[in-house]
Design a protein around this motif. Sequence first.
Motif, PDB file in Angstrom:
ATOM      1  N   ALA A  47     -17.482   9.792   6.803  1.00 34.67           N
ATOM      2  CA  ALA A  47     -16.274  10.454   6.300  1.00 34.67           C
ATOM      3  C   ALA A  47     -15.029   9.617   6.593  1.00 34.67           C
ATOM      4  N   LEU A  48     -14.955   9.053   7.803  1.00 30.51           N
ATOM      5  CA  LEU A  48     -13.803   8.207   8.145  1.00 30.51           C
ATOM      6  C   LEU A  48     -13.738   6.955   7.269  1.00 30.51           C
ATOM      7  N   SER A  49     -14.883   6.334   7.020  1.00 33.75           N
ATOM      8  CA  SER A  49     -14.885   5.136   6.171  1.00 33.75           C
ATOM      9  C   SER A  49     -14.522   5.482   4.736  1.00 33.75           C
ATOM     10  N   THR A  50     -14.935   6.666   4.253  1.00 34.03           N
ATOM     11  CA  THR A  50     -14.548   7.085   2.910  1.00 34.03           C
ATOM     12  C   THR A  50     -13.044   7.272   2.811  1.00 34.03           C
ATOM     13  N   VAL A  51     -12.463   7.901   3.807  1.00 33.68           N
ATOM     14  CA  VAL A  51     -11.006   8.078   3.816  1.00 33.68           C
ATOM     15  C   VAL A  51     -10.308   6.719   3.847  1.00 33.68           C
ATOM     16  N   LEU A  52     -10.815   5.789   4.643  1.00 31.56           N
ATOM     17  CA  LEU A  52     -10.225   4.457   4.727  1.00 31.56           C
ATOM     18  C   LEU A  52     -10.312   3.728   3.384  1.00 31.56           C
ATOM     19  N   VAL A  53     -11.456   3.810   2.721  1.00 27.66           N
ATOM     20  CA  VAL A  53     -11.629   3.151   1.428  1.00 27.66           C
ATOM     21  C   VAL A  53     -10.689   3.753   0.389  1.00 27.66           C
ATOM     22  N   VAL A  54     -10.550   5.074   0.380  1.00 28.82           N
ATOM     23  CA  VAL A  54      -9.648   5.719  -0.574  1.00 28.82           C
ATOM     24  C   VAL A  54      -8.201   5.279  -0.314  1.00 28.82           C
ATOM     25  N   LEU A  55      -7.809   5.199   0.945  1.00 28.12           N
ATOM     26  CA  LEU A  55      -6.453   4.755   1.267  1.00 28.12           C
ATOM     27  C   LEU A  55      -6.220   3.308   0.828  1.00 28.12           C
ATOM     28  N   LEU A  56      -7.195   2.451   1.068  1.00 29.25           N
ATOM     29  CA  LEU A  56      -7.052   1.049   0.667  1.00 29.25           C
ATOM     30  C   LEU A  56      -7.014   0.905  -0.852  1.00 29.25           C
ATOM     31  N   LEU A  57      -7.829   1.675  -1.558  1.00 32.83           N
ATOM     32  CA  LEU A  57      -7.784   1.624  -3.021  1.00 32.83           C
ATOM     33  C   LEU A  57      -6.445   2.137  -3.548  1.00 32.83           C
ATOM     34  N   GLY A  58      -5.913   3.167  -2.918  1.00 33.05           N
ATOM     35  CA  GLY A  58      -4.590   3.655  -3.302  1.00 33.05           C
ATOM     36  C   GLY A  58      -3.525   2.598  -3.085  1.00 33.05           C
ATOM     37  N   ALA A  59      -3.639   1.865  -1.978  1.00 29.97           N
ATOM     38  CA  ALA A  59      -2.688   0.782  -1.712  1.00 29.97           C
ATOM     39  C   ALA A  59      -2.816  -0.310  -2.771  1.00 29.97           C
ATOM     40  N   LEU A  60      -4.044  -0.645  -3.161  1.00 28.73           N
ATOM     41  CA  LEU A  60      -4.236  -1.665  -4.191  1.00 28.73           C
ATOM     42  C   LEU A  60      -3.671  -1.223  -5.534  1.00 28.73           C
ATOM     43  N   VAL A  61      -3.849   0.038  -5.885  1.00 26.98           N
ATOM     44  CA  VAL A  61      -3.275   0.545  -7.132  1.00 26.98           C
ATOM     45  C   VAL A  61      -1.747   0.485  -7.064  1.00 26.98           C
ATOM     46  N   GLY A  62      -1.187   0.866  -5.924  1.00 25.51           N
ATOM     47  CA  GLY A  62       0.258   0.796  -5.751  1.00 25.51           C
ATOM     48  C   GLY A  62       0.773  -0.626  -5.879  1.00 25.51           C
ATOM     49  N   ILE A  63       0.075  -1.581  -5.303  1.00 27.41           N
ATOM     50  CA  ILE A  63       0.475  -2.988  -5.407  1.00 27.41           C
ATOM     51  C   ILE A  63       0.372  -3.461  -6.849  1.00 27.41           C
ATOM     52  N   GLY A  64      -0.677  -3.032  -7.555  1.00 28.16           N
ATOM     53  CA  GLY A  64      -0.817  -3.397  -8.968  1.00 28.16           C
ATOM     54  C   GLY A  64       0.316  -2.862  -9.812  1.00 28.16           C
ATOM     55  N   ILE A  65       0.696  -1.620  -9.574  1.00 30.60           N
ATOM     56  CA  ILE A  65       1.823  -1.033 -10.312  1.00 30.60           C
ATOM     57  C   ILE A  65       3.117  -1.773  -9.984  1.00 30.60           C
ATOM     58  N   TRP A  66       3.319  -2.087  -8.711  1.00 26.55           N
ATOM     59  CA  TRP A  66       4.526  -2.814  -8.295  1.00 26.55           C
ATOM     60  C   TRP A  66       4.590  -4.181  -8.977  1.00 26.55           C
ATOM     61  N   LEU A  67       3.449  -4.882  -9.034  1.00 24.59           N
ATOM     62  CA  LEU A  67       3.438  -6.194  -9.689  1.00 24.59           C
ATOM     63  C   LEU A  67       3.712  -6.076 -11.177  1.00 24.59           C
ATOM     64  N   ALA A  68       3.153  -5.050 -11.815  1.00 21.02           N
ATOM     65  CA  ALA A  68       3.407  -4.860 -13.248  1.00 21.02           C
ATOM     66  C   ALA A  68       4.889  -4.606 -13.502  1.00 21.02           C
ATOM     67  N   LEU A  69       5.510  -3.794 -12.667  1.00 15.30           N
ATOM     68  CA  LEU A  69       6.942  -3.532 -12.823  1.00 15.30           C
ATOM     69  C   LEU A  69       7.762  -4.779 -12.539  1.00 15.30           C
ATOM     70  N   LEU A  70       7.343  -5.548 -11.558  1.00 13.15           N
ATOM     71  CA  LEU A  70       8.043  -6.786 -11.233  1.00 13.15           C
ATOM     72  C   LEU A  70       7.980  -7.759 -12.396  1.00 13.15           C
ATOM     73  N   ILE A  71       6.815  -7.869 -13.000  1.00 12.54           N
ATOM     74  CA  ILE A  71       6.672  -8.760 -14.149  1.00 12.54           C
ATOM     75  C   ILE A  71       7.538  -8.269 -15.301  1.00 12.54           C
ATOM     76  N   ARG A  72       7.507  -6.968 -15.543  1.00 11.43           N
ATOM     77  CA  ARG A  72       8.283  -6.427 -16.661  1.00 11.43           C
ATOM     78  C   ARG A  72       9.784  -6.599 -16.436  1.00 11.43           C
ATOM     79  N   ASP A  73      10.232  -6.382 -15.219  1.00 14.26           N
ATOM     80  CA  ASP A  73      11.668  -6.402 -14.950  1.00 14.26           C
ATOM     81  C   ASP A  73      12.243  -7.798 -14.733  1.00 14.26           C
ATOM     82  N   HIS A  74      11.451  -8.711 -14.230  1.00 12.39           N
ATOM     83  CA  HIS A  74      11.992 -10.024 -13.868  1.00 12.39           C
ATOM     84  C   HIS A  74      11.421 -11.178 -14.680  1.00 12.39           C
ATOM     85  N   LEU A  75      10.132 -11.177 -14.884  1.00  7.57           N
ATOM     86  CA  LEU A  75       9.514 -12.342 -15.511  1.00  7.57           C
ATOM     87  C   LEU A  75       9.781 -12.403 -17.013  1.00  7.57           C
TER      88      LEU A  75
END
Length: 124
Positions: A47-75
């Motif tokens: 259960a703890l490892s599942t929670v950790l994996v979900v948190l890490l995947l959420g962080a990766l999705v957040g980073i992906g969204i941030w990069l997409a916005l960065l590309i759209r706004d600056h690049l």
Amino acid sequence: MRRGWLWAIVGGLLIIFVVLFVILYLLGGPEQSPLERVRDIALIFLALSTVLVVLLLGALVGIGIWLALLIRDHLIPLLGAATETMTRAKGTVEFVGETVARPIIRTYGRVAGLRALIRTLTRG
């Protein structure tokens, strides 16, 4: 140097895992068999490892969204500005070619024609 840190982190995590396992094993009730205690501990770790994996995947999705916005706004505006600059440079090169190179070429052509005329007149 990096391998030393890697082994230290892996060793530290292994020690934490073993200590947590022993503590959870000792917390089991006297009516539980050792196999039941290990099963319950495995479920807790799962259960703890599942929670950790979900948190890490959420962080990766957040980073992906941030990069997409960065590309759209600056690049994209940066690429537009670079295209505009290249167009201006092309226009400048054409202007310089028309206003500077053409008169020089005409002058050298006339000088070459004059030399040819002088050579022709001095031979004969």
